[in-house]
Design an enzyme around this catalytic site. Structure first.
Site, PDB file in Angstrom:
ATOM      1  N   TRP A  27       0.862  -1.426   0.183  1.00  0.00           N
ATOM      2  CA  TRP A  27      -0.084  -0.143   0.010  1.00  0.00           C
ATOM      3  C   TRP A  27       0.916   1.181   0.148  1.00  0.00           C
ATOM      4  O   TRP A  27       1.913   1.250   0.877  1.00  0.00           O
ATOM      5  CB  TRP A  27      -0.957  -0.143   1.360  1.00  0.00           C
ATOM      6  CG  TRP A  27      -1.937   0.885   1.148  1.00  0.00           C
ATOM      7  CD1 TRP A  27      -3.362   0.873   0.589  1.00  0.00           C
ATOM      8  CD2 TRP A  27      -1.950   2.021   2.033  1.00  0.00           C
ATOM      9  NE1 TRP A  27      -3.923   2.058   1.021  1.00  0.00           N
ATOM     10  CE2 TRP A  27      -3.232   2.787   1.928  1.00  0.00           C
ATOM     11  CE3 TRP A  27      -1.092   3.048   2.865  1.00  0.00           C
ATOM     12  CZ2 TRP A  27      -3.668   4.031   2.645  1.00  0.00           C
ATOM     13  CZ3 TRP A  27      -1.326   3.864   3.463  1.00  0.00           C
ATOM     14  CH2 TRP A  27      -2.576   4.629   3.272  1.00  0.00           C
ATOM     15  N   HIS A 102      -7.257   3.288   2.395  1.00  0.00           N
ATOM     16  CA  HIS A 102      -7.694   3.325   1.003  1.00  0.00           C
ATOM     17  C   HIS A 102      -7.669   4.695   0.649  1.00  0.00           C
ATOM     18  O   HIS A 102      -8.048   5.752   1.225  1.00  0.00           O
ATOM     19  CB  HIS A 102      -9.177   3.013   0.975  1.00  0.00           C
ATOM     20  CG  HIS A 102      -9.830   2.931  -0.732  1.00  0.00           C
ATOM     21  ND1 HIS A 102      -8.964   1.973  -1.597  1.00  0.00           N
ATOM     22  CD2 HIS A 102     -10.791   3.469  -1.112  1.00  0.00           C
ATOM     23  CE1 HIS A 102      -9.612   2.485  -2.813  1.00  0.00           C
ATOM     24  NE2 HIS A 102     -10.844   3.190  -2.346  1.00  0.00           N
ATOM     25  N   TRP A 103      -7.172   4.878  -0.531  1.00  0.00           N
ATOM     26  CA  TRP A 103      -7.036   6.312  -1.407  1.00  0.00           C
ATOM     27  C   TRP A 103      -7.960   6.513  -2.477  1.00  0.00           C
ATOM     28  O   TRP A 103      -8.609   5.248  -3.092  1.00  0.00           O
ATOM     29  CB  TRP A 103      -5.519   6.361  -2.184  1.00  0.00           C
ATOM     30  CG  TRP A 103      -4.529   6.300  -0.976  1.00  0.00           C
ATOM     31  CD1 TRP A 103      -3.680   5.350  -0.733  1.00  0.00           C
ATOM     32  CD2 TRP A 103      -4.047   7.632  -0.379  1.00  0.00           C
ATOM     33  NE1 TRP A 103      -2.706   6.050   0.137  1.00  0.00           N
ATOM     34  CE2 TRP A 103      -2.980   7.258   0.516  1.00  0.00           C
ATOM     35  CE3 TRP A 103      -4.562   9.056  -0.007  1.00  0.00           C
ATOM     36  CZ2 TRP A 103      -2.451   7.882   1.359  1.00  0.00           C
ATOM     37  CZ3 TRP A 103      -3.962   9.652   0.647  1.00  0.00           C
ATOM     38  CH2 TRP A 103      -3.022   9.386   1.469  1.00  0.00           C
ATOM     39  N   ASP A 119     -12.958   6.803  -7.348  1.00  0.00           N
ATOM     40  CA  ASP A 119     -12.377   5.873  -6.521  1.00  0.00           C
ATOM     41  C   ASP A 119     -12.393   4.385  -7.132  1.00  0.00           C
ATOM     42  O   ASP A 119     -13.292   3.830  -7.825  1.00  0.00           O
ATOM     43  CB  ASP A 119     -13.396   5.639  -5.459  1.00  0.00           C
ATOM     44  CG  ASP A 119     -13.357   4.820  -4.444  1.00  0.00           C
ATOM     45  OD1 ASP A 119     -12.309   3.956  -4.234  1.00  0.00           O
ATOM     46  OD2 ASP A 119     -14.037   5.109  -3.118  1.00  0.00           O
ATOM     47  N   CYS A 162      -4.855   1.361  -4.774  1.00  0.00           N
ATOM     48  CA  CYS A 162      -5.369   2.268  -4.801  1.00  0.00           C
ATOM     49  C   CYS A 162      -4.449   3.676  -4.830  1.00  0.00           C
ATOM     50  O   CYS A 162      -5.093   4.694  -5.654  1.00  0.00           O
ATOM     51  CB  CYS A 162      -6.458   2.260  -3.466  1.00  0.00           C
ATOM     52  SG  CYS A 162      -5.416   2.262  -2.017  1.00  0.00           S
TER      53      CYS A 162
END
Length: 209
Positions: A27, A102-103, A119, A162
């Protein structure tokens, strides 16, 4: 030796641990997103003064801090006078610590009077995006508040890409803005996430000299 600084770039520091995140299934953190947004602002779209790329740190302060203090963060950036504003959205609920899981990307268009939310796990960051929209709309103080639109974009097929997609979306949508192309759609090959990781790593070493 500790976590050695590899690169100091505008308001961003890249450490050895940040570069390790670019390898494999990791991540991507605030520092890497911030670095890319700085690169977009000061290199790729240099001279495009109507575009504003806001760092993850400032975005988090806007979302979780005192709403009355938004001018402290946004006035120095001339946010009220920008045609497009790009914000990396995170689901982190802390105002003082990095984190989250989460991005996504939020893009404001003054011409459309809309916020476009890209998204890669559609709906995952909607609450956080809506909070940002409500706060910044109040700050912008336009006669008709800009509406929030769920943009169409490539969906990730894993739990870790993400951040790489946010970087890719930011580049693609900024190019669309400069070209005058309609926003709201950003479909890319899923392999762009891997290519973005490679690009960030090579760019860091290039700037390091």
């Amino acid at each position: 030796m500790g976590d050695r600084v590899i690169l100091s770039y505008h308001d961003c520091l890249i450490h050895e641990s940040d570069l390790r995140l670019l390898e494999g299934r990791n991540w991507l953190n605030d520092s890497l997103i911030s670095f890319w947004f700085e690169h977009l602002q000061h290199d790729i779209f240099l001279g495009r003064s109507r575009l504003l790329f806001i760092s993850p740190e400032v975005t988090q302060l806007i979302k979780m801090g005192d709403a009355n203090e938004l001018p402290i963060f946004l006035d120095p950036l001339d946010a009220r006078f920008k045609d497009y504003i790009f914000l990396p959205v995170n689901d982190n609920s802390s105002v003082i610590a990095s984190g989250g899981s989460h991005w996504s990307l939020l893009v404001y268009s003054r011409f459309d009077n809309k916020w476009y939310h890209y998204d890669s796990q559609r709906g995952a960051n909607y609450r956080d995006a809506r909070c940002l929209v409500q706060r910044i709309n109040t700050y912008l103080n336009r006669d008709i508040p800009a509406s929030l639109i769920d943009a169409h974009c490539t969906q990730q097929d894993n739990s870790y890409d993400c951040g790489a997609f946010v970087m890719t979306y930011a580049h693609q949508t900024a190019a669309q803005a400069v070209q005058g192309t309609a926003l709201g759609t950003c479909y890319v090959d899923r392999q762009e996430a891997n290519r973005m990781r490679d690009l960030i790593k090579s760019l860091v070493y290039k700037l390091r000299g």
